[in-house]
Design a protein around this motif. Sequence first.
Motif, PDB file in Angstrom:
ATOM      1  N   ASN A   1       0.812  -1.211   0.000  1.00  0.00           N
ATOM      2  CA  ASN A   1       0.000   0.000   0.000  1.00  0.00           C
ATOM      3  C   ASN A   1       0.850   1.266   0.000  1.00  0.00           C
ATOM      4  O   ASN A   1       1.943   1.316   0.581  1.00  0.00           O
ATOM      5  N   PRO A   2       0.347   2.316  -0.660  1.00  0.00           N
ATOM      6  CA  PRO A   2       0.987   3.631  -0.569  1.00  0.00           C
ATOM      7  C   PRO A   2       0.805   4.183   0.844  1.00  0.00           C
ATOM      8  O   PRO A   2      -0.316   4.356   1.306  1.00  0.00           O
TER       9      PRO A   2
ATOM     10  N   GLU B   1      -9.106   4.220   0.162  1.00  0.00           N
ATOM     11  CA  GLU B   1      -8.623   5.023  -0.957  1.00  0.00           C
ATOM     12  C   GLU B   1      -7.730   4.234  -1.919  1.00  0.00           C
ATOM     13  O   GLU B   1      -7.349   4.755  -2.973  1.00  0.00           O
ATOM     14  N   ILE B   2      -7.404   3.029  -1.565  1.00  0.00           N
ATOM     15  CA  ILE B   2      -6.440   2.271  -2.362  1.00  0.00           C
ATOM     16  C   ILE B   2      -7.110   1.665  -3.583  1.00  0.00           C
ATOM     17  O   ILE B   2      -8.210   1.104  -3.502  1.00  0.00           O
ATOM     18  N   THR B   3      -6.432   1.802  -4.717  1.00  0.00           N
ATOM     19  CA  THR B   3      -6.908   1.245  -5.977  1.00  0.00           C
ATOM     20  C   THR B   3      -5.797   0.406  -6.602  1.00  0.00           C
ATOM     21  O   THR B   3      -4.641   0.442  -6.169  1.00  0.00           O
TER      22      THR B   3
ATOM     23  N   SER C   1      -4.275   0.875  -9.321  1.00  0.00           N
ATOM     24  CA  SER C   1      -3.220   1.664  -9.966  1.00  0.00           C
ATOM     25  C   SER C   1      -2.315   2.394  -8.991  1.00  0.00           C
ATOM     26  O   SER C   1      -1.179   2.737  -9.341  1.00  0.00           O
ATOM     27  N   ASN C   2      -2.758   2.665  -7.753  1.00  0.00           N
ATOM     28  CA  ASN C   2      -1.879   3.419  -6.853  1.00  0.00           C
ATOM     29  C   ASN C   2      -1.087   2.533  -5.889  1.00  0.00           C
ATOM     30  O   ASN C   2      -0.335   3.032  -5.048  1.00  0.00           O
TER      31      ASN C   2
ATOM     32  N   VAL D   1       2.001   0.406  -4.685  1.00  0.00           N
ATOM     33  CA  VAL D   1       3.423   0.679  -4.932  1.00  0.00           C
ATOM     34  C   VAL D   1       4.152  -0.641  -5.173  1.00  0.00           C
ATOM     35  O   VAL D   1       3.984  -1.599  -4.414  1.00  0.00           O
TER      36      VAL D   1
ATOM     37  N   THR E   1       6.714   6.662  -8.235  1.00  0.00           N
ATOM     38  CA  THR E   1       5.529   6.752  -7.401  1.00  0.00           C
ATOM     39  C   THR E   1       5.649   7.973  -6.506  1.00  0.00           C
ATOM     40  O   THR E   1       6.759   8.291  -6.045  1.00  0.00           O
TER      41      THR E   1
ATOM     42  N   TYR F   1       4.379   8.099  -3.607  1.00  0.00           N
ATOM     43  CA  TYR F   1       4.095   7.637  -2.259  1.00  0.00           C
ATOM     44  C   TYR F   1       5.291   6.929  -1.630  1.00  0.00           C
ATOM     45  O   TYR F   1       6.005   6.188  -2.304  1.00  0.00           O
TER      46      TYR F   1
END
Length: 260
Positions: free
Chosen positions: A57-58, A65-67, A69-70, A72, A84, A86
């Motif tokens: 996770n970022p 909020e995690i998807t 595409s985001n 890491v 990234t 993040y």
Amino acid sequence: MTVTTATTAPHPVAEEQRLRRELAAVYRLVAHFRMTDLIFTHISLRLPGPDHHFLINPYGLLFEEITASNLVKIDLQGNPVEPTPYPVNPAGFVIHSAIHAARSDAHCVLHTHTRAGCAVAAQRDGLLPVNQMSLEFHGRLGYHDYEGVALNLDEQRRLVADLGDHSALVLRNHGLLTVGETPGQAFLRMYYLEKACEIQVTAQAAGAPLILPPADVRERAGRQLRGEDHGSDLQDDEAYDLAWQALLRLLDRIAPDHAD
């Protein structure tokens, strides 16, 4: 005449996207079932290939909020392998990189700090066989003594040794951890480990003496729940797969943006 067709391995990019969606689904399910600790705790997933890259996770985003595409992508040294914005939780790197490096079957690693999980992690006897849900982990649960916040690399070897070949670990005075060959398997193990802890704490709060099943019943039930018992009249080999598909349908209704 028998006709054989060659099987084609999934394209690496397509396979990574599929795994990103599955891991993002687990983050959203952990949020939905209220097993989060704000931006803390972490879930990681190893990607196929010789590079030992994994997704995590970022750091700074809530699980809701995690998807896909985001997430890491990092290496076993904790370095991002793609641009990234993040950072990565340092304690998450210490715990997850150790397990991914040591356990080839632990594709997904899930760690939580829930109220019930932390309560059981603070008890001398740990998880008790007070309910059917806890028996899935009977004799298959490791314990790791608290050494402070997981920021020291030296702790990794003790953490791995305490996990052994188990599918779950109680981090004493800290929380819970499960591993799985898939994100769905790691999540469902955590879901039921958490439920087992909730049931134990509730039963203990009532103050009445607890009834514990005999040792042979615990062993048999544990094998049945893990799909390792072949002496029962009936088998249920599809339970986890069916449950995971049901959870994905739930996400399609309540958080379809997890796949973005």
